[in-house]
Design a protein around this motif. Sequence first.
Motif, short mmCIF file in Angstrom:
data_model
loop_
_atom_site.label_atom_id
_atom_site.label_comp_id
_atom_site.label_asym_id
_atom_site.label_seq_id
_atom_site.Cartn_x
_atom_site.Cartn_y
_atom_site.Cartn_z
N ASP A 440 0.84 -1.20 0.00
CA ASP A 440 0.00 0.00 0.00
C ASP A 440 0.88 1.25 0.00
O ASP A 440 0.68 2.18 -0.78
CB ASP A 440 -0.92 0.03 1.24
CG ASP A 440 -1.96 -1.07 1.18
OD1 ASP A 440 -2.01 -1.77 0.15
OD2 ASP A 440 -2.68 -1.26 2.17
N THR A 441 1.86 1.28 0.91
CA THR A 441 2.75 2.44 1.00
C THR A 441 3.58 2.57 -0.27
O THR A 441 3.74 3.67 -0.82
CB THR A 441 3.70 2.27 2.21
OG1 THR A 441 2.95 1.74 3.28
CG2 THR A 441 4.35 3.58 2.58
N LYS A 442 4.12 1.43 -0.74
CA LYS A 442 4.97 1.49 -1.94
C LYS A 442 4.15 2.03 -3.13
O LYS A 442 4.66 2.80 -3.95
CB LYS A 442 5.51 0.10 -2.27
CG LYS A 442 6.54 -0.41 -1.28
CD LYS A 442 7.05 -1.77 -1.73
CE LYS A 442 7.69 -2.53 -0.59
NZ LYS A 442 7.90 -3.94 -0.87
N ALA A 443 2.91 1.59 -3.24
CA ALA A 443 2.06 2.04 -4.35
C ALA A 443 1.78 3.53 -4.23
O ALA A 443 1.86 4.28 -5.22
CB ALA A 443 0.75 1.26 -4.37
N THR A 444 1.49 3.98 -3.02
CA THR A 444 1.20 5.41 -2.81
C THR A 444 2.41 6.25 -3.19
O THR A 444 2.30 7.29 -3.86
CB THR A 444 0.83 5.67 -1.34
OG1 THR A 444 -0.20 4.75 -0.99
CG2 THR A 444 0.34 7.09 -1.11
N GLU A 445 3.60 5.78 -2.76
CA GLU A 445 4.82 6.56 -3.04
C GLU A 445 5.12 6.58 -4.54
O GLU A 445 5.45 7.63 -5.10
CB GLU A 445 6.00 5.95 -2.28
CG GLU A 445 5.97 6.35 -0.82
CD GLU A 445 6.95 5.54 0.04
OE1 GLU A 445 7.70 4.70 -0.53
OE2 GLU A 445 6.96 5.75 1.26
N ALA A 447 3.04 6.15 -7.01
CA ALA A 447 2.00 6.92 -7.71
C ALA A 447 2.27 8.42 -7.54
O ALA A 447 2.16 9.19 -8.50
CB ALA A 447 0.63 6.55 -7.15
N LYS A 448 2.66 8.81 -6.33
CA LYS A 448 2.91 10.23 -6.06
C LYS A 448 4.12 10.72 -6.86
O LYS A 448 4.08 11.79 -7.49
CB LYS A 448 3.16 10.41 -4.56
CG LYS A 448 3.10 11.85 -4.13
CD LYS A 448 3.10 11.96 -2.62
CE LYS A 448 3.37 13.41 -2.25
NZ LYS A 448 4.10 13.54 -1.01
N GLU A 453 -2.49 7.58 -10.61
CA GLU A 453 -3.21 6.87 -9.55
C GLU A 453 -2.84 5.41 -9.60
O GLU A 453 -2.66 4.84 -10.68
CB GLU A 453 -4.72 7.04 -9.74
CG GLU A 453 -5.15 8.45 -9.40
CD GLU A 453 -6.64 8.63 -9.48
OE1 GLU A 453 -7.38 7.62 -9.44
OE2 GLU A 453 -7.06 9.78 -9.59
N PRO A 455 -4.30 2.36 -7.36
CA PRO A 455 -4.97 1.64 -6.28
C PRO A 455 -4.41 0.23 -6.13
O PRO A 455 -3.93 -0.36 -7.10
CB PRO A 455 -6.43 1.60 -6.73
CG PRO A 455 -6.39 1.80 -8.21
CD PRO A 455 -5.16 2.59 -8.52
N GLU A 490 8.44 1.69 -8.31
CA GLU A 490 8.50 2.99 -8.97
C GLU A 490 9.32 2.91 -10.26
O GLU A 490 8.93 3.46 -11.30
CB GLU A 490 9.10 4.04 -8.03
CG GLU A 490 9.05 5.43 -8.66
CD GLU A 490 9.78 6.48 -7.82
OE1 GLU A 490 9.70 6.42 -6.58
OE2 GLU A 490 10.45 7.34 -8.42
#
Length: 499
Positions: A440-445, A447-448, A453, A455, A490
């Motif tokens: 979850d964190t890796k995806a958020t980072e 994506a940012k 996006e 999910p 990433e």
Amino acid sequence: MEREHAPVLIIGAGLAGLSAAMFLGLHGVRALVVEKHAGTARHPKARGQFPHTMQALRIAGVEDAFLAAQPADPGFTIKIAATTSGPVFHTILAGETPDFSAFSRNAWANVSQEKAEVILLERARELGADVRFSTKAESLEQDADGVTVVIRDLITGTAREVRADHVVAADGHRSPVREWLGIGRHGRGVLGEGVNAVFEADLGADFDGRNLLFYLRNPELPGGGGAFTSTDDRNRFTFGVGEVDDIDEQRWTELIRIATGRPDLEPKLLACNSKTTTSALVADRFGAGRVQLIGDAVRTMPPHGAMGGNSAIMDGFSLAWKLAMVVKGQAGQGLLDSHDAERRPYSEVLVEQQYANMVRRNSPHLADGTEAEPIDPAELILGYRYPDGAIVREADEDGALFENPAEPTGRPGSHVPHDKSTVDIFGRGFVLLADESTWDTKATEAAKALGVELPVHRVEDPARYGVSTRGAVLVRPDGFVAWRGEGDLEAALRTVLGR
Ligand SMILES: Cc1cc2nc3c(=O)[nH]c(=O)nc-3n(C[C@H](O)[C@H](O)[C@H](O)COP(=O)(O)OP(=O)(O)OC[C@H]3O[C@@H](n4cnc5c(N)ncnc54)[C@H](O)[C@@H]3O)c2cc1C
């Protein structure tokens, strides 16, 4: 000359152009579409939407409209015969629909091009596309910053300049854009030319409301044969023969009587002498800089297998998410270049498959041993791969263009293994499949960092995708696996986006 700007200009509003406009709209990009004809197709032309096409149409919200537009009995009959009254030499399909239920939740639909285009047009407009009929593209020049296209309103005669960030050439088999760009084609070339008639006649209950295609072999017909099809309307049919010159109405009546085996038939001719060219050709390149080509502009094939219409729609689906991400500044030119890398090798196979179908079904005299071996239809339609393109290739990638959809591998470039519960999570944007919550964190980072996006969808059996419980699978907006593993998400996303 008046000027206007468009993020994306689509030239041609056939199945390919309208699909591209619709799917771009779905991804938030409003395209300008110009079409030289006054409206959508008035000839039934391509019919039949296979499950992969239906899945794409479902994502766009038009699956139900397609299912409702098809005749009550979508079963299809294909026969090779002397006349539609017989004798029949060979039955290819006897009122069936191809059964892909083992691999796909989606049914097939049997909508003809004249109805399909109307549905696509309406949805494309609903999603923001500006579709202008009676408007012809007359020239195209591209530079480092954009593409300048002169378009002419064929009703008022007024010309104006469109400055587009990107152009999609969906301008059919003669594709002026392909010519302007100097892109050649290769393949088996032009195989035949013909003329078509559309007529009404009462051919009796066997023909009423049924989907019929007859390939006729009959020495009394010009060139020794013809093609007879039903349409979506009761008692309305098309008939085509391999004649280059126009045929007068009296001769059409005679030919239709021969084709139907009914010497007294009084057909009402609705349209005569629309020209058709049968060819097997693939463009040498599917794109050049800011211009991408789709549909018949890049690939023509004999109609034996229904992939002309299906692949035109799927080109729009495949290109739209890439183009939308580039327009939004989320992806680089590399993602656009993958259109050629992904769709061209697949197209080469489709064209050869349909050429081989034509030889086997209808033109045995052309057989010379060079025809492709048949690929199982489920594999051709649901198991095709992109071993090269917007993916992170694995070290043991073997370049296979197909895999058995019953045994999906989950490797990059393949359709993501899915079931009825997961199929609808794909189609709008990237999705990360993972079991462990650390993703979850890796995806958020990731994506940012890349401004997209991403999910995360929790899966309990990562092994199904060929990764360990610690791994994750990056799925593209078109449902293909882009990357899988335990490493740097990433970096993977950056590679896929061409940045
Ligand atoms: C009689 C017939 C029967 C067919 N039957 C089948 C079948 O059974 N199964 C199958 O799969 N396929 C079939 N096909 C092929 C199928 O119709 C095509 O594969 C499909 O239409 C391709 O869609 P497209 O959008 O790429 O091209 P098109 O539908 O040809 O659309 C291209 C559009 O671009 C427009 N255009 C061209 N130049 C310009 C310009 N300069 N400015 C503006 N607009 C321009 C044209 O007017 C046209 O509307 C058939 C074709 C014909 C003619």
